[in-house]
Scaffold this active site. Structure first.
Site, short mmCIF file in Angstrom:
data_model
loop_
_atom_site.label_atom_id
_atom_site.label_comp_id
_atom_site.label_asym_id
_atom_site.label_seq_id
_atom_site.Cartn_x
_atom_site.Cartn_y
_atom_site.Cartn_z
N CYS A 1 0.82 -1.22 0.00
CA CYS A 1 0.00 0.00 0.00
C CYS A 1 0.85 1.27 0.00
O CYS A 1 0.32 2.36 -0.19
CB CYS A 1 -0.93 0.01 1.21
SG CYS A 1 -0.04 0.00 2.77
N ASP B 1 2.35 2.59 2.57
CA ASP B 1 2.36 3.30 3.85
C ASP B 1 3.70 3.06 4.56
O ASP B 1 4.32 2.01 4.38
CB ASP B 1 1.21 2.80 4.74
CG ASP B 1 -0.13 3.27 4.20
OD1 ASP B 1 -0.14 4.15 3.34
OD2 ASP B 1 -1.16 2.75 4.64
N CYS C 1 -2.72 4.79 6.49
CA CYS C 1 -4.19 4.77 6.54
C CYS C 1 -4.66 4.91 8.00
O CYS C 1 -3.86 4.85 8.93
CB CYS C 1 -4.70 3.47 5.95
SG CYS C 1 -4.35 2.05 7.00
N CYS D 1 -2.64 -3.93 8.47
CA CYS D 1 -2.13 -2.61 8.87
C CYS D 1 -1.48 -2.65 10.25
O CYS D 1 -0.58 -1.85 10.54
CB CYS D 1 -3.24 -1.57 8.87
SG CYS D 1 -4.18 -1.52 7.33
FE1 FES Z 1 -1.43 0.55 4.29
FE2 FES Z 1 -3.25 0.26 6.11
S1 FES Z 1 -3.56 0.36 3.99
S2 FES Z 1 -1.12 0.16 6.37
#
Ligand code: FES
Length: 127
Positions: free
Chosen positions: A33, A35, A58, A102
C-alpha cells in the site's frame, strides 16, 4: 466499520512525535500500500521507557501504531518482542478483515527495532 477505540486512536493518536535521544530509530513500510512508519524507541535497563512515531498511513495504521506504542511502553524488551498483531487488533476491539495487515506495521517496527538494539553487529553484517 471501525470500532470506537479505532476511531479514538485514529483521531487522537498517542505518542506521535520524535525522541531526540532514541536508542533506536527504525523505518518500516508496507510495499503493498506504500504506507510507512518511522519509530523511535528509548530502551533503558531492558525496558521500553519511551516510544514515539511518525507515520504516513491509513486510519487503521495510525490507530494500530498508536495502540502499539501504548501497549509496549513500560514493557520489558522480551515482553515487547512477544506482542502480536492480533493482540493490538484485539485491544482496539477488532479490525475489518481487509485492515488486519495494517497492524503489522507498528508491531513489526517494534520487533525489528528491539532486535537491532540487541544485535547491532548482526545488522551491520547485512548492510
Ligand atoms: Fe497501508 Fe493500512 S492500507 S497500512
Amino acid at each position: 466499520m471501525y470500532t470506537e477505540q479505532v476511531m479514538d486512536h485514529f483521531m487522537n493518536p498517542r505518542n506521535i512525535g520524535v525522541i531526540e535521544d532514541a536508542s533506536v530509530i527504525i523505518q518500516v513500510g508496507d510495499p503493498t500500500c506504500g504506507d510507512s512508519l518511522l519509530l523511535f524507541l528509548k530502551l533503558e535497563n531492558d525496558i521500553v521507557t519511551d516510544v514515539k512515531f511518525k507515520i504516513k498511513g491509513c486510519g487503521a495504521a495510525i490507530a494500530t501504531s498508536s495502540m502499539t506504542t501504548e501497549i509496549v511502553k513500560g514493557m520489558r524488551l522480551e515482553e515487547a518482542l512477544a506482542v502480536t498483531d492480533e493482540q493490538v487488533a484485539e485491544a482496539l476491539g477488532g479490525l475489518p478483515e481487509e485492515k488486519i495487515h495494517c497492524s503489522s506495521l507498528a508491531v513489526g517496527a517494534v520487533h525489528a527495532g528491539i532486535l537491532r538494539y540487541l544485535s547491532p553487529a548482526e545488522e551491520d553484517e547485512t548492510m
